[in-house]
Design a protein around this motif. Structure first.
Motif, PDB file in Angstrom:
ATOM      1  N   HIS A  86       0.837  -1.194   0.000  1.00 22.46           N
ATOM      2  CA  HIS A  86       0.000   0.000   0.000  1.00 22.46           C
ATOM      3  C   HIS A  86       0.875   1.248   0.000  1.00 22.46           C
ATOM      4  O   HIS A  86       1.913   1.287   0.656  1.00 22.46           O
ATOM      5  N   CYS A  88       0.104   5.722   0.228  1.00 17.94           N
ATOM      6  CA  CYS A  88      -0.842   6.844   0.197  1.00 17.94           C
ATOM      7  C   CYS A  88      -0.572   7.744  -1.010  1.00 17.94           C
ATOM      8  O   CYS A  88      -1.363   8.637  -1.309  1.00 17.94           O
ATOM      9  N   CYS A 137       0.080   2.552   8.268  1.00 20.66           N
ATOM     10  CA  CYS A 137       0.808   2.747   7.015  1.00 20.66           C
ATOM     11  C   CYS A 137       2.201   3.293   7.308  1.00 20.66           C
ATOM     12  O   CYS A 137       2.358   4.187   8.133  1.00 20.66           O
ATOM     13  N   CYS A 139       4.279   4.137   4.498  1.00 23.78           N
ATOM     14  CA  CYS A 139       4.696   4.333   3.097  1.00 23.78           C
ATOM     15  C   CYS A 139       5.699   5.470   2.934  1.00 23.78           C
ATOM     16  O   CYS A 139       6.357   5.563   1.904  1.00 23.78           O
ATOM     17  N   CYS A 144       1.256  10.866   3.533  1.00 26.45           N
ATOM     18  CA  CYS A 144       0.844   9.631   4.230  1.00 26.45           C
ATOM     19  C   CYS A 144      -0.241   9.920   5.257  1.00 26.45           C
ATOM     20  O   CYS A 144      -0.119  10.834   6.068  1.00 26.45           O
ATOM     21  N   ARG A 145      -1.321   9.109   5.209  1.00 23.56           N
ATOM     22  CA  ARG A 145      -2.423   9.244   6.172  1.00 23.56           C
ATOM     23  C   ARG A 145      -2.121   8.546   7.480  1.00 23.56           C
ATOM     24  O   ARG A 145      -2.877   8.656   8.441  1.00 23.56           O
ATOM     25  N   GLY A 146      -1.057   7.723   7.510  1.00 23.53           N
ATOM     26  CA  GLY A 146      -0.727   6.962   8.717  1.00 23.53           C
ATOM     27  C   GLY A 146      -1.526   5.688   8.865  1.00 23.53           C
ATOM     28  O   GLY A 146      -1.332   4.942   9.816  1.00 23.53           O
TER      29      GLY A 146
HETATM   30 ZN   LIG Z   1       0.959   6.098   3.902  1.00 21.40          ZN
END
Ligand SMILES: [Zn+2]
Length: 153
Positions: A86, A88, A137, A139, A144-146
């Protein structure tokens, strides 16, 4: 340049994002269909029973929901598509067509780049901070949304 008649243009190896990842072995233009997300087809109920969500624990499966009726479990009869991480800020997208899932590039990709798409998981329950933590996350994108959970509408 990748020719779509060949085997998928990526190799699986350890990833700085998480676990294993898929890394381009060729230059791949945007809009290339890379690989099907293959696996056993289950009902959401059967998938839930196979992988119960444990409160407080990090949740990791190879499930991909096609719609409200069908979930793909790539842990059974899956292929290397299941190693695509994944992000973001992804360079690929998952495209659902005739009840099958395909991973396609959305940007030109250079040799060695890690392939990723936005899992955008949605849970039946509220996306609480605890739920987000179960789907973290790493990434490292600026945006990044976390979490791998989607923003709920
Ligand atoms: Zn992310």
């Amino acid at each position: 340049m990748y020719d779509a008649t060949n085997s998928p243009p990526f190799a699986v190896r350890p990833s700085p994002m998480q676990g294993h990842g898929a890394f381009a072995t060729h230059r791949i233009p945007a809009g290339t269909r890379l690989v099907e997300y293959a696996g056993e087809r289950l009902s959401p109920q059967a998938a839930e029973a196979r992988y119960p969500d444990v409160a407080g624990e990090r949740h990791h499966t190879f499930l991909f929901a096609i719609d409200d009726a069908v979930v793909i479990d790539a842990a059974v009869n899956g292929n290397d598509a299941r190693w695509i991480n994944h992000s973001c800020d992804p360079n690929c997208d998952a495209v659902i067509e005739d009840a099958r899932i395909w991973i396609e590039t959305i940007r030109d990709i250079q040799v060695g780049e890690e392939l990723a798409y936005d899992y955008a998981f949605t849970l039946p329950e509220r996306h609480s901070p605890a739920a987000k933590q179960r789907h973290p996350c790493h990434c490292r994108a600026a945006s990044c949304r976390g979490t791998m959970l989607a923003k709920k509408r």
